[in-house]
Design a protein around this motif. Structure first.
Motif, PDB file in Angstrom:
ATOM      1  N   GLU A 105       0.807  -1.205   0.000  1.00 19.13           N
ATOM      2  CA  GLU A 105       0.000   0.000   0.000  1.00 19.13           C
ATOM      3  C   GLU A 105       0.844   1.261   0.000  1.00 19.13           C
ATOM      4  O   GLU A 105       0.565   2.222  -0.733  1.00 19.13           O
ATOM      5  N   GLU A 156      -4.011  -5.869  -2.178  1.00 18.83           N
ATOM      6  CA  GLU A 156      -5.015  -5.013  -1.534  1.00 18.83           C
ATOM      7  C   GLU A 156      -4.522  -3.572  -1.479  1.00 18.83           C
ATOM      8  O   GLU A 156      -5.296  -2.623  -1.641  1.00 18.83           O
ATOM      9  N   ARG A 159      -5.095  -1.910  -4.772  1.00 22.98           N
ATOM     10  CA  ARG A 159      -6.512  -1.598  -4.959  1.00 22.98           C
ATOM     11  C   ARG A 159      -6.909  -0.356  -4.171  1.00 22.98           C
ATOM     12  O   ARG A 159      -7.615   0.532  -4.688  1.00 22.98           O
ATOM     13  N   HIS A 160      -6.448  -0.272  -2.926  1.00 20.88           N
ATOM     14  CA  HIS A 160      -6.779   0.899  -2.114  1.00 20.88           C
ATOM     15  C   HIS A 160      -6.213   2.169  -2.749  1.00 20.88           C
ATOM     16  O   HIS A 160      -6.901   3.208  -2.818  1.00 20.88           O
ATOM     17  N   MET A 162      -5.416   2.710  -5.922  1.00 20.44           N
ATOM     18  CA  MET A 162      -6.077   3.045  -7.176  1.00 20.44           C
ATOM     19  C   MET A 162      -7.465   3.622  -6.920  1.00 20.44           C
ATOM     20  O   MET A 162      -7.885   4.585  -7.591  1.00 20.44           O
ATOM     21  N   ASN A 163      -8.200   3.072  -5.952  1.00 22.60           N
ATOM     22  CA  ASN A 163      -9.516   3.614  -5.622  1.00 22.60           C
ATOM     23  C   ASN A 163      -9.410   5.063  -5.136  1.00 22.60           C
ATOM     24  O   ASN A 163     -10.301   5.892  -5.395  1.00 22.60           O
ATOM     25  N   HIS A 164      -8.315   5.352  -4.443  1.00 22.02           N
ATOM     26  CA  HIS A 164      -8.120   6.700  -3.911  1.00 22.02           C
ATOM     27  C   HIS A 164      -7.735   7.693  -5.004  1.00 22.02           C
ATOM     28  O   HIS A 164      -8.248   8.826  -5.042  1.00 22.02           O
ATOM     29  N   TRP A 166      -7.629   7.211  -8.627  1.00 16.75           N
ATOM     30  CA  TRP A 166      -8.156   7.185  -9.992  1.00 16.75           C
ATOM     31  C   TRP A 166      -9.143   8.312 -10.283  1.00 16.75           C
ATOM     32  O   TRP A 166      -9.097   8.897 -11.375  1.00 16.75           O
ATOM     33  N   ASP A 182      -7.703   1.039 -18.626  1.00 19.48           N
ATOM     34  CA  ASP A 182      -9.024   0.409 -18.545  1.00 19.48           C
ATOM     35  C   ASP A 182      -9.624   0.288 -19.944  1.00 19.48           C
ATOM     36  O   ASP A 182     -10.595   0.968 -20.294  1.00 19.48           O
ATOM     37  N   MET A 188     -11.740   0.019 -13.644  1.00 19.70           N
ATOM     38  CA  MET A 188     -11.717   1.189 -12.769  1.00 19.70           C
ATOM     39  C   MET A 188     -13.103   1.657 -12.318  1.00 19.70           C
ATOM     40  O   MET A 188     -13.233   2.249 -11.259  1.00 19.70           O
ATOM     41  N   GLY A 189     -14.117   1.441 -13.148  1.00 12.89           N
ATOM     42  CA  GLY A 189     -15.437   1.931 -12.799  1.00 12.89           C
ATOM     43  C   GLY A 189     -15.665   3.342 -13.288  1.00 12.89           C
ATOM     44  O   GLY A 189     -16.458   3.588 -14.197  1.00 12.89           O
TER      45      GLY A 189
END
Length: 588
Positions: A105, A156, A159-160, A162-164, A166, A182, A188-189
């Protein structure tokens, strides 16, 4: 006759070693370095040994080299440097399905924060993150998410991070990078429509985007698809990292993506053969035997690199040798044959036709050709490759080139390090139609076998000195016939234990990026000075002769004896000096 003194190790001198051109005196005589000692300091004494053409008449260019005794000095300062934070991350994630090391992380947050600040122009005290780095990094992340096994997929922490980041990155990154991160809108969503709708600009980029969609999904391409992309894109513009036809992000994503997916045979063949005809048909040398040496282009950083001196030895008894490579290339940026030849004053700008004449010269019998002269399209990628960090498919394919052909038998010798690439290399050699092929797991992945004993706690996998190959034989039912070459071949593999052939176990001499030290060791050996360097040259000359099935080398003891005779008679050293002299006089 005047002599010039240059310190062997620049770390013990306050004055940098003179540039390569200082190897010429005012009378335009070449000066060859020979080691001597003054007090506790080691020096090269540069003695005039032959006349040569005036320096103004040569095609040599003043190199951008601060200290030609060190391999690191040969990096072209025109190339922009990559961002080190992201480059370190690429070392971990831009690799294969089992070798990738996911970021934790803290690492992931640091990398994405660096990318964000660079994109916003807020990065201080660091190089900006280049487009090529963005392409390579996000290509790796996408392939890992789409196709890699669970242990090498995203952690993990990744992922944390990238979520923060992106939602912020999608506002500042260019569309081609968002596409790479993507491509199908499934990772990515946020911003999921950009990737699926991206097509690129212009015909070349549209073809690249289409191919890249398959690569980013973990898939493979056909021979024509790969060749089409390469010929669309290359060469990149000379003197700058970039091409007007496609974005650096897309092409770097393509190259590292194919390597991460582990190239198929047809993909490697496409890379290998794509630019054979770039300068027209290869010239044919009137020699009975020619060995093409495919050393890893990025050189050696730790150990003595012997192939240049082995080529001088083998040329003494009719085994002509063609070496090829570059002045400097990542990821190692180590000692190369071109650096050594340049340091000694040889012409490193020979064309393939000029190399042909040196191969045919009875006083030389070997030659070196730079990728710059033989495959300029591939050479144009050096700056980009530094920003990709990991080796692209070209790093395998470029070792199996036939820049000059021969009237007689041909063989290819190539080095490898990572297990699994020995068979693809041999496949490419067979595709070339040569009579014999050999891959060697030498030290640092080079072709140099060692006399050092194998350590009891050596790493798993194939050991150093492992050799595999094939050679032509008389037609027999048990032998496979290659349809391309029309010759029968027998295959072999062997782990060479130098002690079995009478060589005393010795540690390999260290050179630690010192071009001067590598030359010093090689010249001392060619002058007949017995020791580890001498033994390695003899071992590699005789063993290659024997394994390739060279005439007069069926008896391994006889093969080693004639290699020693070539050195002890002074013939090998004379040929090296002749090469330096004649390479500066040769004309097309």
């Amino acid at each position: 006759m005047q002599a010039l003194l240059y310190p062997v190790d620049p770390l013990i001198s306050s004055q940098p070693i003179a540039k390569t051109r200082a190897l010429w005196n005012s009378q335009n005589s070449f000066r060859i370095p020979i080691k001597c000692w003054i007090g506790k300091r080691s020096y090269f004494v540069i003695n005039a040994v032959s006349d040569s053409a005036p320096i103004e008449e040569l095609r040599l260019q003043e190199p951008d080299i601060k200290n030609p005794a060190l391999s690191t000095s040969y990096r072209n300062s025109v190339f922009p440097k990559p961002n080190q934070t992201v480059l370190d991350a690429q070392t971990k994630v831009c690799t294969g399905p089992t070798q990738t090391k996911p970021l934790n992380e803290e690492q992931a947050f640091k990398v994405l924060d660096t990318i964000l600040r660079s994109a916003k122009g807020e990065l201080k005290d660091e190089e900006p993150v280049s487009k090529a780095q963005l392409g390579a990094f996000f290509s790796a992340m996408t392939i890992r998410a789409n196709a890699f096994p669970e242990p090498t997929q995203w952690s993990e922490g990744e992922r944390h991070a990238m979520n923060h980041y992106w939602p912020q990155l999608i506002r500042v990154l260019p569309e081609d990078t968002i596409f790479i991160a993507d491509p199908e809108g499934s990772i990515m969503g946020i911003g999921s429509s950009i990737g699926p709708q991206f097509v690129g600009n212009g015909t070349a980029e549209m073809r690249l985007v289409g191919a890249l969609r398959e690569v980013l999904a973990g898939g493979h391409l056909g021979y024509e698809e790969v060749q089409g992309v390469l010929k669309d894109v290359l060469p990149f513009k000379v003197g700058e990292m970039g091409s007007s036809r496609v974005s650096e992000s897309l092409f770097s994503a393509f190259m590292i993506g194919q390597r991460m997916n582990r190239e198929t045979d047809r993909e490697l063949k496409a890379y290998c053969l794509a630019f054979d005809d770039e300068l027209g048909p290869a010239p044919v040398a009137d020699v009975n035997s020619l060995t093409h040496y495919g050393e890893p282009y990025d050189g050696n950083t730790r150990y003595f690199r012997s192939t240049l001196f082995v080529a001088a030895v083998r040329s003494c008894y009719g085994e002509s040798c063609l070496l090829h490579g570059v002045d400097w290339i990542p990821p190692k940026g180590g000692i190369t044959e071109e650096q050594m030849l340049m340091f000694m004053g040889a012409n490193t700008h020979l064309t393939p036709s000029q190399a042909k004449w040196l191969l045919e010269d009875h006083e030389v019998g070997f030659a070196y050709v730079s990728q710059r002269e033989a495959r300029p399209s591939l050479y144009s990628l050096i700056g980009l490759r530094e920003h990709i960090k990991k080796r692209p498919p070209l790093a395998t394919a470029e070792k199996v080139q036939q820049i000059v052909r021969a009237r007689g038998k041909e063989a290819i010798v190539a080095g490898f390090y990572h297990e699994g690439y020995e068979e693809p290399l041999l496949m490419l050699m067979r595709r070339r139609g040569v009579h014999a092929g050999l891959v060697v797991k030498g030290e640092e992945g080079a072709v140099s076998m060692t006399t050092k004993l194998r350590s009891g706690n050596a790493s798993k996998g194939l050991p150093v000195n492992y050799c595999s190959g094939f050679r032509s034989v008389n037609l027999a039912p048990a032998c496979a016939v290659d349809d391309v070459a029309g010759v029968s071949r027998e295959s072999f593999n062997i782990e060479v234990n130098a002690r079995d052939y009478g060589f005393a176990p010795t540690d390999t001499p260290r050179t630690d990026r010192s071009v001067a030290r590598n030359i010093e060791l090689g010249l001392a050996a060619l002058r007949g000075e017995k020791g580890p360097a001498y033994d390695r040259i003899v071992l590699n000359a005789g063993m290659v002769d024997h394994l390739l099935g060279s005439d007069g080398a069926q008896d391994i003891s006889a093969a080693f004896d004639r290699a020693r005779e070539a050195i002890d008679s002074g013939n090998a050293l004379r040929r090296l000096l002749n090469y330096i002299k004649i390479s500066n006089k040769v004309i097309s």
